[in-house]
Design an enzyme around this catalytic site. Sequence first.
Site, PDB file in Angstrom:
ATOM      1  N   TRP A   1       0.859  -1.184   0.000  1.00 50.20           N
ATOM      2  CA  TRP A   1       0.000   0.000   0.000  1.00 50.20           C
ATOM      3  C   TRP A   1       0.900   1.241   0.000  1.00 50.20           C
ATOM      4  O   TRP A   1       1.920   1.278   0.692  1.00 50.20           O
ATOM      5  CB  TRP A   1      -0.898  -0.015   1.255  1.00 50.20           C
ATOM      6  CG  TRP A   1      -1.692   1.243   1.408  1.00 50.20           C
ATOM      7  CD1 TRP A   1      -2.660   1.701   0.559  1.00 50.20           C
ATOM      8  CD2 TRP A   1      -1.573   2.204   2.463  1.00 50.20           C
ATOM      9  NE1 TRP A   1      -3.153   2.895   1.021  1.00 50.20           N
ATOM     10  CE2 TRP A   1      -2.512   3.228   2.195  1.00 50.20           C
ATOM     11  CE3 TRP A   1      -0.783   2.300   3.607  1.00 50.20           C
ATOM     12  CZ2 TRP A   1      -2.669   4.334   3.018  1.00 50.20           C
ATOM     13  CZ3 TRP A   1      -0.944   3.398   4.432  1.00 50.20           C
ATOM     14  CH2 TRP A   1      -1.878   4.404   4.137  1.00 50.20           C
TER      15      TRP A   1
ATOM     16  N   ASP B   1     -16.125  11.258  -2.311  1.00 52.09           N
ATOM     17  CA  ASP B   1     -15.483   9.991  -1.954  1.00 52.09           C
ATOM     18  C   ASP B   1     -16.218   9.355  -0.778  1.00 52.09           C
ATOM     19  O   ASP B   1     -17.403   9.615  -0.545  1.00 52.09           O
ATOM     20  CB  ASP B   1     -13.981  10.260  -1.666  1.00 52.09           C
ATOM     21  CG  ASP B   1     -13.097   9.075  -1.992  1.00 52.09           C
ATOM     22  OD1 ASP B   1     -13.049   8.147  -1.156  1.00 52.09           O
ATOM     23  OD2 ASP B   1     -12.468   9.038  -3.063  1.00 52.09           O
TER      24      ASP B   1
ATOM     25  N   LYS C   1     -16.063   5.816  -8.639  1.00 51.18           N
ATOM     26  CA  LYS C   1     -14.795   5.261  -8.146  1.00 51.18           C
ATOM     27  C   LYS C   1     -15.173   4.005  -7.371  1.00 51.18           C
ATOM     28  O   LYS C   1     -15.846   4.082  -6.344  1.00 51.18           O
ATOM     29  CB  LYS C   1     -14.105   6.280  -7.243  1.00 51.18           C
ATOM     30  CG  LYS C   1     -12.793   5.796  -6.650  1.00 51.18           C
ATOM     31  CD  LYS C   1     -12.112   6.950  -5.916  1.00 51.18           C
ATOM     32  CE  LYS C   1     -10.941   6.486  -5.082  1.00 51.18           C
ATOM     33  NZ  LYS C   1     -10.438   7.570  -4.215  1.00 51.18           N
TER      34      LYS C   1
ATOM     35  N   ASP D   1     -14.061   1.085  -5.187  1.00 56.13           N
ATOM     36  CA  ASP D   1     -12.911   0.795  -4.329  1.00 56.13           C
ATOM     37  C   ASP D   1     -13.007  -0.617  -3.758  1.00 56.13           C
ATOM     38  O   ASP D   1     -14.075  -1.253  -3.776  1.00 56.13           O
ATOM     39  CB  ASP D   1     -12.907   1.829  -3.184  1.00 56.13           C
ATOM     40  CG  ASP D   1     -11.516   2.118  -2.659  1.00 56.13           C
ATOM     41  OD1 ASP D   1     -10.606   1.311  -2.913  1.00 56.13           O
ATOM     42  OD2 ASP D   1     -11.354   3.143  -1.983  1.00 56.13           O
TER      43      ASP D   1
ATOM     44  N   ASN E   1     -10.847  -2.443  -0.376  1.00 51.06           N
ATOM     45  CA  ASN E   1      -9.758  -2.067   0.529  1.00 51.06           C
ATOM     46  C   ASN E   1      -9.197  -3.148   1.435  1.00 51.06           C
ATOM     47  O   ASN E   1      -8.849  -2.857   2.585  1.00 51.06           O
ATOM     48  CB  ASN E   1     -10.212  -0.882   1.381  1.00 51.06           C
ATOM     49  CG  ASN E   1     -10.054   0.427   0.634  1.00 51.06           C
ATOM     50  OD1 ASN E   1      -8.964   0.765   0.198  1.00 51.06           O
ATOM     51  ND2 ASN E   1     -11.142   1.147   0.455  1.00 51.06           N
TER      52      ASN E   1
ATOM     53  N   CYS F   1     -10.315   1.050  -8.168  1.00 47.19           N
ATOM     54  CA  CYS F   1      -9.350   1.425  -7.133  1.00 47.19           C
ATOM     55  C   CYS F   1      -9.344   0.286  -6.126  1.00 47.19           C
ATOM     56  O   CYS F   1     -10.352  -0.388  -5.939  1.00 47.19           O
ATOM     57  CB  CYS F   1      -9.840   2.722  -6.480  1.00 47.19           C
ATOM     58  SG  CYS F   1      -8.985   3.166  -4.958  1.00 47.19           S
TER      59      CYS F   1
ATOM     60  N   ASP G   1      -2.561   5.410  -3.483  1.00 53.40           N
ATOM     61  CA  ASP G   1      -2.971   6.441  -2.522  1.00 53.40           C
ATOM     62  C   ASP G   1      -1.810   7.378  -2.249  1.00 53.40           C
ATOM     63  O   ASP G   1      -1.968   8.395  -1.579  1.00 53.40           O
ATOM     64  CB  ASP G   1      -3.411   5.796  -1.200  1.00 53.40           C
ATOM     65  CG  ASP G   1      -4.847   5.310  -1.269  1.00 53.40           C
ATOM     66  OD1 ASP G   1      -5.493   5.542  -2.296  1.00 53.40           O
ATOM     67  OD2 ASP G   1      -5.321   4.699  -0.290  1.00 53.40           O
TER      68      ASP G   1
HETATM   69  C1  GLA Z   1      -9.011   3.915  -0.237  1.00 53.94           C
HETATM   70  C2  GLA Z   1      -8.793   4.650  -1.542  1.00 53.94           C
HETATM   71  C3  GLA Z   1      -8.749   6.143  -1.270  1.00 53.94           C
HETATM   72  C4  GLA Z   1     -10.038   6.583  -0.623  1.00 53.94           C
HETATM   73  C5  GLA Z   1     -10.297   5.774   0.638  1.00 53.94           C
HETATM   74  C6  GLA Z   1     -11.663   6.043   1.203  1.00 53.94           C
HETATM   75  O1  GLA Z   1      -7.928   4.052   0.605  1.00 53.94           O
HETATM   76  O2  GLA Z   1      -7.639   4.207  -2.164  1.00 53.94           O
HETATM   77  O3  GLA Z   1      -8.520   6.851  -2.457  1.00 53.94           O
HETATM   78  O4  GLA Z   1     -11.092   6.424  -1.540  1.00 53.94           O
HETATM   79  O5  GLA Z   1     -10.191   4.369   0.394  1.00 53.94           O
HETATM   80  O6  GLA Z   1     -11.926   5.292   2.323  1.00 53.94           O
END
Ligand code: GLA
Length: 748
Positions: free
Chosen positions: A185, A352, A461, A463, A465, A501, A523
Site C-alpha cells: 500500500w 469519496d 470510483k 474501491d 480495501n 481502485c 494512494d
Molecule cells: C481507499 C482509496 C482512497 C479513498 C479511501 C476512502 O484508501 O484508495 O482513495 O477512496 O479508500 O476510504
Amino acid sequence: MITYKNNIFHIQGKGFSSLMRINKYGQLEQLHFGEEVEMEDVQALEYHTGLGWGSSILLDDNDLASCPDVIPYVWSENGRGDYRESPLEIGKSMEFKYKCHKIYKGVAPIKCALPQAKGECDTLEIHMSQNGLLLKLYFSVFDGVLTRRAVLTNIGKETVEIQKIMSFMMDIYGDYEATTFHGSWIAEMRDSKQVAQGGRIVNESLTGFSSNQHHPGFLVSEPEATEEYGRVYGINLIYSGNHYASIQKSYQGLTRIMQGISPNNFSKKLQLKESFETPEAVICFSDKGFGGMSEKMHAFVNRYIIPEYWQGRERPVLYNSWEGCMFDFDQRRLLGLAKTAKDLGCEMFVLDDGWFGKRNDDKAGLGDYNINKKKLPQGMNGFADKIHALGLQFGLWFEPESVNMDSDLYRAHPDWALTDEFTPVLGRHQLLLDLTKQEVRDYIVENVGKVLDSANINYVKWDMNRHSIALGTKAHDYILGLYDVQRRVFEPRPHILLENCASGGNRFDLGMLCMGPQIWCSDDTDPIERLTIQGNLSYLYPQSTYGTHVSAAPHAQTLRVTPLATRGNVSFFGCLGYELDLKHLLSLEKEEIKAQIAFYKKYRMVFQYGSFKRLKNGWQVKKDGTAIAGVFRGQVAAAPGYEVLRMKDLDKKKQYSFVNREQKLRVGQFGALIKHVVPVNLNPNGAILRTADRKITMGDGKQELKASGAALMSGIRLLPIFQGTGYDKNQRTLTDFGSEVFVAEEVL
Ligand code: GLA
C-alpha cells in the site's frame, strides 16, 4: 497474419514473428519468437541437439534429437523427460499430441465471465489431445501484440483434477533479465531486476487479487537492452486474481517463460465434458528496446482493452473530496469545495467515502446504501443537482465488495461475508462479500444500480480495501463474480466513467481495465513517489489508464514538501485531478492551480493519449506535431553544471517552437537572501516577509526559441540554474524536487 505450411505455423504481427512446428512426435515446438522473419527461415532457426545429453530421456531411443529436456516448446509435456517447469499439472504424466487447427478472424470464443481483448484480430486455435483430455491453445494477433490462452476439456470418462494450468508458456533462446514490480500500500510498482540463470524467477500474487505486492505485468529483456535498442518482451495477464509467472533458464540456454493463475491453493475438478478456461495472457515483443515495447503495449491497451465507449475519449479534470475532507463533511462544506474547484477550472466533483450508512469512520457502514441525510439533507439527487448547477459533472465513490460487521447488511446476512471456519480476519475493519454467491451479486448490482439511477452520476470510483483470504478455487470464482457484477452494473450505463481502485493500486491490471478505462494507481500522491509509480506503470500501461492527482504538501504519507509546480508537472502525465483542501489555499496558489489546469486542458489529448517516452531526466508525450517534456529533479546540487534536454521522436527536418511552461517563484524560498536585494534589512522570519511570501511571486527563467527537430533531439542546452550568485530572470531557480515542463510545437 497467420499462415500454415508443412507442419509450420507462422504468426506475424507488427514487428514480431512466431514460428512453431509440429514435430514428428506430435509436439508443438517454438522455433522462434522475436523479430519479424519469414516462414522460409526455418532452416536457420532450427535447433540442433547434437549427439545426446547423457542421462537425459529420449522420446525414441533411436533418435538422438528427441530429448524433451532440450527442445524449445510452445507447451511442454509433464513427467516424460522435460524436467523444466510444466504449464499443466493433473497429478500424472501427460502426452498431448497435435490433432487439428483452425485459423480465423476475430477473438477466441470464451464462455466464462473472464474479460478478454476485443477488436479486429487473427486467431489460431490448435487442438492437442491425449487420452480423455483436449487442450485448445489460442493465439490471437492484435497489431503488434500476441495474446495466448489455454482451455482444457475433459473428454474422457473420469473426473480430472487440475492442480495447475497456465495461460501460456514459451521457450526462447538467449540471455535475459526479468524486471518485476513489487510493493505494498502507498508503495506500488517498485522495480526489481533479476538475471535469469539457473533456478527460477517467480512472480506470484497470493492475496486473492493481482495485488500491490507483485504486479502481474513484467518485462524480459536482453542485458544490453536500452530504451531504444535491444530485444524486450512485455508480458501481462488479463486477470485480477492470484497470478503466477516464472522465468527459468535451462543449462542449454533456453529461457522458459510462463504465466497464468497461481497454482497456490488452486485445484479444479473437471467433470465429464467440462472445460476450464484460463485468462488471456499478453505478449508484446520489440527489438526497439523498452520504449518500442511500451509504445506497442500502450496502443494495444488503448485500442483493445479499455471499453469501447472510452477509447480515445477525453477524461475530465476532477476534484476528489478524500484527502481534503476524509469522513468529515456536510453539504455546505462540499459545495464550498465544489465552487472553488469550478473556479479553478475543474470539470467534475467526486464525492469519496462517507456518504452512506453510519460511515463516519472506516469501522462502520460498508454494505449499506442508504444516504446519510445529516450530511446530504436533499439526498443524492439533490446534491448531484447542486453540483451540476455549478457547471460540474458529478462522481461518486462506492465500495460494494466489502462489508463492515457494524452494518445493517452484515446484521441481516452474516453468511454473505467471505470467511473460513475460523475466527474472521479483518482488513481495514472489513470483510469481503462472497461474490461467488448469486444472491450477493444480485444485491450489489441492484443497490449500486439504484443509487446510480437515482441521481445524475457521471463517474464511479469503485474501491476495494483489503486482501482476501486463501480460499482455494473460490479465489478464482470470486474474480469471475466480480467481473459479472461490474459488467451488469456498467454495460447498461457505458457513459459512466469507471475508475477502479483498491487501496490505490492493489488491483491495477488488464482485467479491471476491461471493465473501466481508469484505475487509481496509488494512494501515494507525493510527486516524487509518483515518479516511480507512474514511471514504472508506463512500461505496460498508457497514461489514459491512471488517475494522477495533485495533493497537499507536506505530503500526508511522506511529509515531504514539494513545490506545487512539481505536483502539477508530475500529475499532467496521466488523468489530472486535485485532491486537497481548497479552502485554505493562498490566492497565489489558486492562481497557480488555475494556470496548471488551463495548460493541461490545452494539451489534454497529448498528455492522455500521446505516445509516451521515458527520457534520461524525465518523460515526454507526443501527439501529431506537439511534444511535451517533463524534466524532474531530486536534490539540488551546489554549482550545478550544464543541463541538456534531449527530446525524442521529432521530425529532424521540421522547425519547432520551444518554450517552457511559465512557473512562479515564492519570495519565501529565498529566505535570508532577500535582504540583499531590497534596500532595507528585513527579518526573514518577520511579518513583512511572511506576508510578501503569501502575496508576491517572482518570474522564473523563460526559454523561448525556434529550432529544428534535429537540434531538439540532439539536446537543447537549458538555461543556467540558480547558484547563489544572484537572482536573474534568465536563469532557472529550482529548489529540491523542482521540475519543469517544456513544449515543442511544429511550426507549420
Ligand atoms: C481507499 C482509496 C482512497 C479513498 C479511501 C476512502 O484508501 O484508495 O482513495 O477512496 O479508500 O476510504
